[in-house]
Design a protein around this motif. Sequence first.
Motif, PDB file in Angstrom:
ATOM      1  N   ILE A   1     -21.837 104.795  63.357  1.00 32.53           N
ATOM      2  CA  ILE A   1     -21.749 105.787  64.439  1.00 32.53           C
ATOM      3  C   ILE A   1     -22.381 105.270  65.735  1.00 32.53           C
ATOM      4  N   SER A   2     -22.711 103.983  65.751  1.00 35.65           N
ATOM      5  CA  SER A   2     -23.427 103.432  66.911  1.00 35.65           C
ATOM      6  C   SER A   2     -22.603 103.485  68.193  1.00 35.65           C
ATOM      7  N   GLU A   3     -21.272 103.427  68.054  1.00 35.84           N
ATOM      8  CA  GLU A   3     -20.408 103.416  69.241  1.00 35.84           C
ATOM      9  C   GLU A   3     -19.747 104.758  69.511  1.00 35.84           C
ATOM     10  N   MET A   4     -20.098 105.780  68.744  1.00 30.52           N
ATOM     11  CA  MET A   4     -19.500 107.095  68.987  1.00 30.52           C
ATOM     12  C   MET A   4     -19.916 107.614  70.361  1.00 30.52           C
ATOM     13  N   LYS A   5     -18.934 108.053  71.120  1.00 31.49           N
ATOM     14  CA  LYS A   5     -19.181 108.568  72.464  1.00 31.49           C
ATOM     15  C   LYS A   5     -18.932 110.068  72.502  1.00 31.49           C
ATOM     16  N   MET A   6     -19.292 110.683  73.632  1.00 31.79           N
ATOM     17  CA  MET A   6     -19.160 112.124  73.783  1.00 31.79           C
ATOM     18  C   MET A   6     -17.750 112.584  73.449  1.00 31.79           C
ATOM     19  N   PHE A   7     -17.666 113.588  72.606  1.00 31.88           N
ATOM     20  CA  PHE A   7     -16.420 114.211  72.165  1.00 31.88           C
ATOM     21  C   PHE A   7     -15.595 113.323  71.236  1.00 31.88           C
ATOM     22  N   ASN A   8     -16.221 112.292  70.641  1.00 36.20           N
ATOM     23  CA  ASN A   8     -15.601 111.563  69.534  1.00 36.20           C
ATOM     24  C   ASN A   8     -15.936 112.278  68.232  1.00 36.20           C
ATOM     25  N   ALA A   9     -15.022 112.224  67.268  1.00 32.91           N
ATOM     26  CA  ALA A   9     -15.262 112.876  65.981  1.00 32.91           C
ATOM     27  C   ALA A   9     -14.830 111.973  64.836  1.00 32.91           C
ATOM     28  N   LYS A  10     -15.472 112.174  63.685  1.00 32.61           N
ATOM     29  CA  LYS A  10     -15.096 111.485  62.448  1.00 32.61           C
ATOM     30  C   LYS A  10     -14.923 112.548  61.366  1.00 32.61           C
ATOM     31  N   GLN A  11     -13.768 112.527  60.707  1.00 33.31           N
ATOM     32  CA  GLN A  11     -13.460 113.527  59.692  1.00 33.31           C
ATOM     33  C   GLN A  11     -13.797 113.039  58.294  1.00 33.31           C
ATOM     34  N   ASP A  12     -14.190 113.980  57.450  1.00 28.73           N
ATOM     35  CA  ASP A  12     -14.369 113.738  56.009  1.00 28.73           C
ATOM     36  C   ASP A  12     -15.265 112.540  55.714  1.00 28.73           C
ATOM     37  N   ILE A  13     -16.374 112.451  56.417  1.00 26.89           N
ATOM     38  CA  ILE A  13     -17.302 111.361  56.126  1.00 26.89           C
ATOM     39  C   ILE A  13     -18.417 111.863  55.220  1.00 26.89           C
ATOM     40  N   ASP A  14     -19.030 110.949  54.502  1.00 27.66           N
ATOM     41  CA  ASP A  14     -20.130 111.282  53.599  1.00 27.66           C
ATOM     42  C   ASP A  14     -21.448 111.206  54.373  1.00 27.66           C
TER      43      ASP A  14
ATOM     44  N   LEU B   1     -17.458 116.963  58.921  1.00 25.36           N
ATOM     45  CA  LEU B   1     -16.841 116.528  60.168  1.00 25.36           C
ATOM     46  C   LEU B   1     -17.994 116.278  61.137  1.00 25.36           C
ATOM     47  N   LEU B   2     -18.079 115.050  61.637  1.00 23.04           N
ATOM     48  CA  LEU B   2     -19.176 114.676  62.531  1.00 23.04           C
ATOM     49  C   LEU B   2     -18.643 114.531  63.947  1.00 23.04           C
ATOM     50  N   SER B   3     -19.246 115.265  64.880  1.00 19.88           N
ATOM     51  CA  SER B   3     -18.817 115.246  66.279  1.00 19.88           C
ATOM     52  C   SER B   3     -19.974 114.819  67.169  1.00 19.88           C
ATOM     53  N   GLN B   4     -19.694 113.921  68.098  1.00 20.14           N
ATOM     54  CA  GLN B   4     -20.720 113.531  69.067  1.00 20.14           C
ATOM     55  C   GLN B   4     -20.633 114.528  70.226  1.00 20.14           C
ATOM     56  N   SER B   5     -21.457 115.561  70.121  1.00 26.80           N
ATOM     57  CA  SER B   5     -21.406 116.654  71.088  1.00 26.80           C
ATOM     58  C   SER B   5     -22.693 117.459  70.995  1.00 26.80           C
ATOM     59  N   GLY B   6     -22.852 118.418  71.878  1.00 24.13           N
ATOM     60  CA  GLY B   6     -24.055 119.245  71.858  1.00 24.13           C
ATOM     61  C   GLY B   6     -24.191 120.052  73.133  1.00 24.13           C
ATOM     62  N   TYR B   7     -25.304 120.768  73.221  1.00 19.04           N
ATOM     63  CA  TYR B   7     -25.481 121.750  74.295  1.00 19.04           C
ATOM     64  C   TYR B   7     -26.886 121.649  74.873  1.00 19.04           C
ATOM     65  N   THR B   8     -27.411 120.407  74.909  1.00 18.03           N
ATOM     66  CA  THR B   8     -28.801 120.220  75.324  1.00 18.03           C
ATOM     67  C   THR B   8     -28.967 119.220  76.463  1.00 18.03           C
TER      68      THR B   8
ATOM     69  N   GLU C   1     -28.825 116.067  75.837  1.00 19.44           N
ATOM     70  CA  GLU C   1     -29.331 114.867  75.160  1.00 19.44           C
ATOM     71  C   GLU C   1     -28.246 114.269  74.266  1.00 19.44           C
ATOM     72  N   ASP C   2     -28.468 113.044  73.818  1.00 21.25           N
ATOM     73  CA  ASP C   2     -27.595 112.463  72.803  1.00 21.25           C
ATOM     74  C   ASP C   2     -27.684 113.336  71.555  1.00 21.25           C
ATOM     75  N   GLY C   3     -26.595 113.435  70.815  1.00 21.30           N
ATOM     76  CA  GLY C   3     -26.674 114.258  69.620  1.00 21.30           C
ATOM     77  C   GLY C   3     -25.329 114.496  68.975  1.00 21.30           C
ATOM     78  N   PHE C   4     -25.360 115.233  67.881  1.00 19.89           N
ATOM     79  CA  PHE C   4     -24.175 115.456  67.066  1.00 19.89           C
ATOM     80  C   PHE C   4     -24.108 116.903  66.608  1.00 19.89           C
ATOM     81  N   GLU C   5     -22.896 117.347  66.361  1.00 15.43           N
ATOM     82  CA  GLU C   5     -22.664 118.623  65.690  1.00 15.43           C
ATOM     83  C   GLU C   5     -21.949 118.323  64.388  1.00 15.43           C
ATOM     84  N   ILE C   6     -22.466 118.908  63.300  1.00 13.61           N
ATOM     85  CA  ILE C   6     -22.020 118.557  61.957  1.00 13.61           C
ATOM     86  C   ILE C   6     -21.415 119.797  61.295  1.00 13.61           C
ATOM     87  N   TYR C   7     -20.119 119.731  60.999  1.00 13.87           N
ATOM     88  CA  TYR C   7     -19.398 120.841  60.377  1.00 13.87           C
ATOM     89  C   TYR C   7     -19.282 120.561  58.881  1.00 13.87           C
ATOM     90  N   MET C   8     -19.640 121.568  58.074  1.00 11.10           N
ATOM     91  CA  MET C   8     -19.718 121.358  56.622  1.00 11.10           C
ATOM     92  C   MET C   8     -19.399 122.646  55.879  1.00 11.10           C
TER      93      MET C   8
END
Length: 357
Positions: A165-178, A185-192, A194-201
């Motif tokens: 995930i080192s190269e994930m940029k804003m609004f990039n997503a990865k589906q069905d990852i462990d 579902l891992l999304s490079q996004s947030g509301y702060t 700052e760098d960060g992620f939103e994790i859907y599970m």
Amino acid sequence: MSELKKTPLNNYYQEVGAKLVDFGGWEMPVQFTSIIEEHKAVREDVGIFDVSHMGEVRVTGNEAVDFLNYALTNDVSKLKVNRAQYTTIANEKGGVIDDLLIYKLDENEFFLVPNAGNKDTDYEWLTGIEGFDVEITDESDDYAVIAIQGPNSREMVQKHTDEDISEMKMFNAKQDIDLAGHTVLLSQSGYTGEDGFEIYMKPDSLEPLWKVFKEDGAAECGLGARDTLRLEAGLPLHGQDLSPEITPIEARIGFAVNAKKEKFIGGEVLKDQKENGAPRRLSAFEMTGKGIPRTDYEVYDNDGNKVGYVTSGTKSPSTGKAIGFALVDTDFYEEGKEFIVKVRKREIPAKFVKNFK
């Protein structure tokens, strides 16, 4: 009065003594320790937020792109698979019914994330649009969401997945990852800001994943810090800075409106405002006198004429300054200009700023 909805972490919140409040019909933590401590953790290290109150709506079908381009203000046709886009749902007058993220999961499959208090309204609005071959499904009960935010969040998430995930940029997503044994579902996004992620599970993954990050040293954060963080970062909040009476152009999120699209709801008004300007503008300001601005405080020029009102305000934990957004007459705005905020019966001086840093 209907009972408040609860996320899968509600019992845990009771155990640890988090301070709970009603937020958009959900019982949510406003703080765990203190707003200032939680805010500082996100700015300097890493914090975690339960944002499972957000909605999730799936749109599929052969005409999904055409439908969403008509229903939303941004241009969905520009989205690539595993990318997200910030957009709004506008009414016929151009006002913001909601602001949301939309993910493209496959060629004709999209995932919308509306705000908690607006999810039902958004779903009814979208399903009320006729003439398109699409299927719209409310999947909000099928998901829980963690936001992990701060300069050390990427390193913390990377510890628990083999995905790079080192190269994930804003609004990039990865589906069905462990992630630590859970499919997300891992999304490079947030509301702060700052760098960060939103994790859907799945909902039953929320508590174990929350505890994984807590054991790693992430600070548990509530809605209080989320609000001070987003305001410092200059991010608008629906229900205050955005509303059905405020257009995206007025709210200074014109990038979420693609005026080149042929036809979309609210397009006539929004195209005109993009080309010719809007009558009002959301403007950042800081108090130069002693007082903290709050929502709906009135704004006056120095001659006593009302020119707008405060939509959001707080004391910035990062700078110690009292800051806010005000919706003012466009002709009145000028960076550095001084004006008056009425704080109860007092008139407190303030000035417009470019940002809150």
